[in-house]
Design a protein around this motif. Structure first.
Motif, mmCIF file in Angstrom:
data_model
loop_
_atom_site.group_PDB
_atom_site.id
_atom_site.type_symbol
_atom_site.label_atom_id
_atom_site.label_comp_id
_atom_site.label_asym_id
_atom_site.label_seq_id
_atom_site.Cartn_x
_atom_site.Cartn_y
_atom_site.Cartn_z
ATOM 1 N N TYR A 86 47.563 57.704 -63.955
ATOM 2 C CA TYR A 86 46.958 56.697 -63.087
ATOM 3 C C TYR A 86 47.762 55.405 -62.948
ATOM 4 O O TYR A 86 47.362 54.507 -62.211
ATOM 5 C CB TYR A 86 45.547 56.355 -63.591
ATOM 6 C CG TYR A 86 44.584 57.498 -63.399
ATOM 7 C CD1 TYR A 86 44.097 57.807 -62.135
ATOM 8 C CD2 TYR A 86 44.179 58.285 -64.478
ATOM 9 C CE1 TYR A 86 43.225 58.860 -61.948
ATOM 10 C CE2 TYR A 86 43.298 59.344 -64.299
ATOM 11 C CZ TYR A 86 42.821 59.626 -63.039
ATOM 12 O OH TYR A 86 41.957 60.667 -62.857
ATOM 13 N N TRP A 87 48.903 55.294 -63.662
ATOM 14 C CA TRP A 87 49.754 54.109 -63.503
ATOM 15 C C TRP A 87 51.125 54.553 -63.021
ATOM 16 O O TRP A 87 51.993 54.923 -63.805
ATOM 17 C CB TRP A 87 49.866 53.358 -64.823
ATOM 18 C CG TRP A 87 50.779 52.154 -64.751
ATOM 19 C CD1 TRP A 87 52.072 52.077 -65.202
ATOM 20 C CD2 TRP A 87 50.495 50.877 -64.196
ATOM 21 N NE1 TRP A 87 52.596 50.825 -64.965
ATOM 22 C CE2 TRP A 87 51.648 50.068 -64.339
ATOM 23 C CE3 TRP A 87 49.364 50.326 -63.578
ATOM 24 C CZ2 TRP A 87 51.692 48.748 -63.895
ATOM 25 C CZ3 TRP A 87 49.420 49.008 -63.137
ATOM 26 C CH2 TRP A 87 50.571 48.236 -63.309
ATOM 27 N N PRO A 88 51.372 54.529 -61.719
ATOM 28 C CA PRO A 88 52.638 55.031 -61.165
ATOM 29 C C PRO A 88 53.697 53.946 -60.976
ATOM 30 O O PRO A 88 54.691 54.180 -60.303
ATOM 31 C CB PRO A 88 52.191 55.582 -59.805
ATOM 32 C CG PRO A 88 51.109 54.639 -59.376
ATOM 33 C CD PRO A 88 50.423 54.166 -60.648
ATOM 34 N N GLN A 89 53.500 52.778 -61.561
ATOM 35 C CA GLN A 89 54.370 51.649 -61.230
ATOM 36 C C GLN A 89 55.457 51.363 -62.259
ATOM 37 O O GLN A 89 56.068 50.298 -62.258
ATOM 38 C CB GLN A 89 53.501 50.398 -61.028
ATOM 39 C CG GLN A 89 52.496 50.562 -59.917
ATOM 40 C CD GLN A 89 51.681 49.297 -59.688
ATOM 41 O OE1 GLN A 89 52.197 48.194 -59.815
ATOM 42 N NE2 GLN A 89 50.414 49.458 -59.372
ATOM 43 N N GLY A 90 55.703 52.277 -63.163
ATOM 44 C CA GLY A 90 56.801 52.082 -64.102
ATOM 45 C C GLY A 90 56.403 51.240 -65.301
ATOM 46 O O GLY A 90 55.436 51.553 -65.991
ATOM 47 N N ALA A 91 57.151 50.169 -65.559
ATOM 48 C CA ALA A 91 56.873 49.306 -66.711
ATOM 49 C C ALA A 91 55.418 48.835 -66.677
ATOM 50 O O ALA A 91 54.889 48.482 -65.624
ATOM 51 C CB ALA A 91 57.817 48.108 -66.700
#
Length: 239
Positions: A64-69
């Motif tokens: 659910y967190w596709p934004q990297g860092a």
């Protein structure tokens, strides 16, 4: 076009790899912290529960967190996830009972960090819907684990309603879709959440009498019922 799609796919994969690496570091933190708590993490079952829960949490973050860092606010929340995993591991085989103060300290640290991640998000302007949900689900999980602790300490099964109400609300949304509508920010909801955890922690201390333990648990349940009732009423009025 195909070249663009291929590049986009590689970019997405790279982002998820960054996320996974941060989660691996969180796993290493869990291993180190567990080694420093030999009495709490004394048996293989304690490690199995703690690591198993952390792996589930980490897997959901990757999905659910596709934004990297993760960003600093989510990193603080990830440390909370490590602490919550240790709380869960300590419940297995009653490992928390001989070292109840140590176990409670870990739970208190998880509670205190609940305010830190929000402060960091505001300072770094890194608010996100994911971060708010991540934080909320860890709150719900910690409350449920504290309820299990009370159950193991001879409190009646009714105490699980305190931790289970959030999940019953989610399940009810499958039949009553209006319950899935977003709720406005509420100071009342935050206060009730903090009181729930605080009351459960106080109820679990060895210094608390059985009668006071029951009263604290009942107060947590009643405040939660009133809070959920207010939210359900508001959602129904919007339909």
């Amino acid at each position: 076009m195909f070249r663009f799609l291929n590049t986009s796919g590689c970019y997405s994969l790279s982002k998820r790899f960054q996320t996974a690496m941060e989660l691996v570091l969180g796993g290493l933190l869990l291993l180190i912290a567990g080694q420093l708590l030999p009495n709490l993490m004394a048996e293989p079952i304690n490690w199995t529960v703690a690591l198993g829960l952390y792996i589930v949490i980490a897997s959901l973050v990757v999905i659910y967190w596709p934004q990297g860092a993760l960003g600093w606010a989510n990193r603080v929340t990830l440390v909370r996830a490590v602490l919550v995993a240790l709380v869960a591991g300590g419940l297995a085989a009653g490992a928390f009972e001989p070292v109840i103060w140590q176990w409670l300290l870990i739970a208190v640290l998880a509670l205190l960090l609940d305010g830190v991640d929000g402060w960091v998000a505001r300072r770094t302007q890194s608010h996100s819907a994911f971060g708010a949900r991540f934080d909320m689900e860890l709150d719900a999980l910690l409350i449920m684990l504290l309820c299990v602790g009370l159950l193991l300490e001879s409190m009646g099964p009714w105490v699980l309603l305190i931790g289970g109400m959030r999940y019953l609300f989610v399940i009810a949304g499958c039949w009553f879709t209006w319950l899935k509508a977003p709720l406005p920010l509420s100071l009342r909801r935050k206060i009730v959440c903090v009181w729930q955890v605080s009351a459960l922690l106080l109820a679990l201390t060895p210094l608390t009498s059985h009668v006071l333990t029951g009263l604290l648990a009942i107060s947590a349940l009643l405040s939660l019922v009133m809070s959920f009732g207010a939210d359900v009423k508001w959602l129904y009025q919007q339909t």
